[in-house]
Write a protein that holds these residues in place. Sequence first.
Motif, PDB file in Angstrom:
ATOM      1  N   LYS A   1      52.515  67.446 142.805  1.00 27.16           N
ATOM      2  CA  LYS A   1      51.649  68.444 142.871  1.00 27.16           C
ATOM      3  C   LYS A   1      52.687  69.635 143.015  1.00 27.16           C
ATOM      4  O   LYS A   1      52.343  70.707 142.503  1.00 27.16           O
ATOM      5  CB  LYS A   1      50.703  68.584 144.303  1.00 27.16           C
ATOM      6  CG  LYS A   1      49.531  67.340 144.208  1.00 27.16           C
ATOM      7  CD  LYS A   1      48.773  67.428 145.189  1.00 27.16           C
ATOM      8  CE  LYS A   1      47.895  66.321 145.411  1.00 27.16           C
ATOM      9  NZ  LYS A   1      46.880  66.295 146.501  1.00 27.16           N
TER      10      LYS A   1
ATOM     11  N   ARG B   1      54.524  69.818 139.601  1.00 28.87           N
ATOM     12  CA  ARG B   1      53.669  70.674 138.639  1.00 28.87           C
ATOM     13  C   ARG B   1      53.745  72.046 138.612  1.00 28.87           C
ATOM     14  O   ARG B   1      53.368  72.721 137.788  1.00 28.87           O
ATOM     15  CB  ARG B   1      52.184  69.996 138.940  1.00 28.87           C
ATOM     16  CG  ARG B   1      51.810  68.756 138.151  1.00 28.87           C
ATOM     17  CD  ARG B   1      52.031  68.945 136.566  1.00 28.87           C
ATOM     18  NE  ARG B   1      52.223  67.574 135.836  1.00 28.87           N
ATOM     19  CZ  ARG B   1      53.157  66.980 135.569  1.00 28.87           C
ATOM     20  NH1 ARG B   1      54.263  67.698 135.529  1.00 28.87           N
ATOM     21  NH2 ARG B   1      53.263  65.934 134.787  1.00 28.87           N
TER      22      ARG B   1
ATOM     23  N   ASP C   1      42.110  52.805 143.608  1.00 29.20           N
ATOM     24  CA  ASP C   1      41.897  54.134 144.300  1.00 29.20           C
ATOM     25  C   ASP C   1      43.486  54.953 144.015  1.00 29.20           C
ATOM     26  O   ASP C   1      43.419  56.084 143.811  1.00 29.20           O
ATOM     27  CB  ASP C   1      41.910  54.020 145.626  1.00 29.20           C
ATOM     28  CG  ASP C   1      40.198  53.666 145.773  1.00 29.20           C
ATOM     29  OD1 ASP C   1      39.566  53.817 144.893  1.00 29.20           O
ATOM     30  OD2 ASP C   1      39.977  53.211 146.992  1.00 29.20           O
TER      31      ASP C   1
ATOM     32  N   VAL D   1      43.896  56.384 140.435  1.00 26.94           N
ATOM     33  CA  VAL D   1      42.998  57.535 140.244  1.00 26.94           C
ATOM     34  C   VAL D   1      43.912  58.464 140.901  1.00 26.94           C
ATOM     35  O   VAL D   1      43.775  59.764 140.395  1.00 26.94           O
ATOM     36  CB  VAL D   1      41.762  57.168 140.864  1.00 26.94           C
ATOM     37  CG1 VAL D   1      41.071  58.741 140.946  1.00 26.94           C
ATOM     38  CG2 VAL D   1      40.923  56.042 140.052  1.00 26.94           C
ATOM     39  N   MET D   2      44.293  58.288 142.068  1.00 26.02           N
ATOM     40  CA  MET D   2      45.021  59.606 143.085  1.00 26.02           C
ATOM     41  C   MET D   2      46.230  59.764 142.237  1.00 26.02           C
ATOM     42  O   MET D   2      46.431  61.155 142.352  1.00 26.02           O
ATOM     43  CB  MET D   2      45.620  59.132 144.461  1.00 26.02           C
ATOM     44  CG  MET D   2      44.106  58.947 145.259  1.00 26.02           C
ATOM     45  SD  MET D   2      44.734  58.110 147.049  1.00 26.02           S
ATOM     46  CE  MET D   2      45.916  59.331 147.384  1.00 26.02           C
TER      47      MET D   2
ATOM     48  N   PHE E   1      46.763  60.145 138.958  1.00 30.24           N
ATOM     49  CA  PHE E   1      46.403  60.933 137.860  1.00 30.24           C
ATOM     50  C   PHE E   1      45.888  62.250 138.444  1.00 30.24           C
ATOM     51  O   PHE E   1      46.133  63.245 137.672  1.00 30.24           O
ATOM     52  CB  PHE E   1      45.260  59.997 137.075  1.00 30.24           C
ATOM     53  CG  PHE E   1      45.930  59.020 136.089  1.00 30.24           C
ATOM     54  CD1 PHE E   1      47.118  59.313 135.200  1.00 30.24           C
ATOM     55  CD2 PHE E   1      45.272  57.829 136.177  1.00 30.24           C
ATOM     56  CE1 PHE E   1      47.689  58.291 134.448  1.00 30.24           C
ATOM     57  CE2 PHE E   1      45.872  56.713 135.504  1.00 30.24           C
ATOM     58  CZ  PHE E   1      46.894  57.140 134.600  1.00 30.24           C
ATOM     59  N   ARG E   2      45.134  62.336 139.517  1.00 33.75           N
ATOM     60  CA  ARG E   2      44.533  63.390 139.804  1.00 33.75           C
ATOM     61  C   ARG E   2      45.880  64.338 140.544  1.00 33.75           C
ATOM     62  O   ARG E   2      45.615  65.474 140.546  1.00 33.75           O
ATOM     63  CB  ARG E   2      43.417  63.255 140.851  1.00 33.75           C
ATOM     64  CG  ARG E   2      42.370  62.495 140.587  1.00 33.75           C
ATOM     65  CD  ARG E   2      41.203  62.625 141.624  1.00 33.75           C
ATOM     66  NE  ARG E   2      40.007  61.863 140.871  1.00 33.75           N
ATOM     67  CZ  ARG E   2      38.803  61.508 141.747  1.00 33.75           C
ATOM     68  NH1 ARG E   2      39.094  61.499 142.941  1.00 33.75           N
ATOM     69  NH2 ARG E   2      38.035  61.195 141.259  1.00 33.75           N
ATOM     70  N   SER E   3      46.859  63.812 140.837  1.00 34.67           N
ATOM     71  CA  SER E   3      47.869  64.478 141.461  1.00 34.67           C
ATOM     72  C   SER E   3      48.589  65.173 140.376  1.00 34.67           C
ATOM     73  O   SER E   3      49.542  65.956 140.722  1.00 34.67           O
ATOM     74  CB  SER E   3      48.772  63.711 142.442  1.00 34.67           C
ATOM     75  OG  SER E   3      49.532  62.803 141.688  1.00 34.67           O
ATOM     76  N   GLY E   4      48.524  64.686 139.124  1.00 38.10           N
ATOM     77  CA  GLY E   4      49.212  65.457 137.978  1.00 38.10           C
ATOM     78  C   GLY E   4      50.092  64.267 137.181  1.00 38.10           C
ATOM     79  O   GLY E   4      50.889  64.790 136.432  1.00 38.10           O
TER      80      GLY E   4
ATOM     81  N   ASP F   1      51.157  61.379 134.714  1.00 34.84           N
ATOM     82  CA  ASP F   1      50.814  61.003 133.230  1.00 34.84           C
ATOM     83  C   ASP F   1      50.696  59.349 133.094  1.00 34.84           C
ATOM     84  O   ASP F   1      49.847  58.941 132.160  1.00 34.84           O
ATOM     85  CB  ASP F   1      51.824  61.589 132.417  1.00 34.84           C
ATOM     86  CG  ASP F   1      51.908  63.127 132.406  1.00 34.84           C
ATOM     87  OD1 ASP F   1      51.008  63.772 131.899  1.00 34.84           O
ATOM     88  OD2 ASP F   1      52.698  63.597 133.045  1.00 34.84           O
TER      89      ASP F   1
ATOM     90  N   TYR G   1      51.612  55.237 135.158  1.00 34.25           N
ATOM     91  CA  TYR G   1      51.405  54.403 136.390  1.00 34.25           C
ATOM     92  C   TYR G   1      51.795  53.107 136.070  1.00 34.25           C
ATOM     93  O   TYR G   1      51.428  52.515 135.259  1.00 34.25           O
ATOM     94  CB  TYR G   1      49.981  54.522 136.803  1.00 34.25           C
ATOM     95  CG  TYR G   1      49.875  54.150 138.284  1.00 34.25           C
ATOM     96  CD1 TYR G   1      49.985  52.981 138.963  1.00 34.25           C
ATOM     97  CD2 TYR G   1      49.700  55.073 139.381  1.00 34.25           C
ATOM     98  CE1 TYR G   1      49.877  52.656 140.062  1.00 34.25           C
ATOM     99  CE2 TYR G   1      49.481  54.849 140.645  1.00 34.25           C
ATOM    100  CZ  TYR G   1      49.586  53.577 141.067  1.00 34.25           C
ATOM    101  OH  TYR G   1      49.615  53.069 142.475  1.00 34.25           O
TER     102      TYR G   1
END
Length: 228
Positions: free
Chosen positions: A65, A68, A85, A88-89, A91-94, A96, A98
């Motif tokens: 974060k 970014r 989980d 998903v975390m 991708f949500r933290s920025g 591209d 995994y």
Amino acid sequence: MSHILLVEDDSDIMRINRSFLEKEGYTVHCADSVQTASFMLEECIPDLVLLDVMLPDGDGMDFCKILRQKTQAPVIFLTARDENDSVVMGFRSGGDDYITKPYDLNVLKARIEVQLRRNVKQAPQHPKIELPSLTIDLFSGTVTLDDNEYYLPQRELQILYMLASKIGSRISYRDIYKTIYSCDVDDNKNTIRVNISRLKKHLNMDDMCTYEIAATSEGEYVLRRVIF
């Protein structure tokens, strides 16, 4: 040549990844902690980041974060956790992509190539570089350095942008000439030397400036931040 920032606290994984990626033609900058990675971002903006999730002084997703705020370079998380989980975390933290450890190095290479190609296609038409105390806007033709705004000739602006995009890294006068003039000639060293001399003069790059452009005996140039 693309620059990769590898943030990994496992020394064996770092060594293996670095050796493999350098053989593939990448320049690899290594950090074993959030603190070291943060410091390196002040000196060099990478083209892609390989980021471990579990680091000794922080969480890779939290660091992403912060990352970014400085660059839109692709981030590929490297982790031993493969729960949905966690993905998903990431991708949500920025992030591209995994990749779960252990992974095949050729798979890692393929993932890197995909992200670098995608990043080139998605690059803005009017790119802007923002570094501490330095902002370069190709669209407006302006440079803000140490709170002073300058308007540069197009050639000098492009040279500065090229150096800043690889801050801390050496770039040969030949590569600068090819990029700026879209051609290559044998006698181009003096042209670049004159352009950079004018650039430094226009930006008042004296002893008190936050940045300097240094030249090597091999005809390479590097933009680096000066720490007072």
